[in-house]
Design an enzyme around this catalytic site. Structure first.
Site: not given
Ligand SMILES: [Zn+2]
Length: 144
Positions: A36, A38, A66, A110
């Site tokens: 992502c 991140d 995210c 995540c």
């Molecule tokens: Zn993420």
């Protein structure tokens, strides 16, 4: 594709707890994931004089990422605040995801970030105190 987020994820994403930085932190950890994009930074302030052993007196985070990464950071910091450093080490990404009433399966990676960043911050703290640094196990990121 619209992801089905729990009310708790939406709450922690819209109103994240413990956002910010700590000046001269006792521990600093950073983790990132390429899926992502991140990036998460965790800052710890540790009280070494607590009777039950060193405790996490304060924790802040900065996350660029995210909704799941931000909600995981917020929940993870809430979960380790006031805990001993040893207890904080044992917090897993699965426990964070459960506390958020679940994450969409493709977003579990995540929550891994929060666990990794906290582990790195604790090791940074341990290194500064001349303690042994604990090996961080590599997570198997779920293939999507
Ligand atoms: Zn993420």
């Amino acid at each position: 594709m619209a992801l089905d987020y729990s009310a708790k994820v939406m709450d922690h994403f819209s109103n994240p707890r413990n956002v910010g930085e700590i000046e001269n932190p006792d521990g600093l950890g950073e983790a990132g994931n390429p899926q992502c994009g991140d990036i998460m930074k965790i800052y710890l302030k540790v009280d070494d004089k607590a009777p039950q052993g060193p405790i996490i007196e304060d924790v802040k985070f900065k996350t660029f990422g995210c909704a799941s990464a931000i909600a995981s950071s917020s929940m993870a910091t809430e979960m380790i605040k006031g805990k001993t450093v040893d207890e904080a080490w044992k917090m897993t990404n699965v426990a964070v995801a459960e506390a958020l009433d679940g994450l969409p399966p493709i977003k579990m990676h995540c929550s891994v970030l929060a666990e990794e960043a906290i582990h790195k911050a604790i090791n940074d703290y341990r290194g500064k105190r001349g303690l042994e640094v604990i090996p961080i196990k590599e997570h198997e990121h779920e293939a999507v």
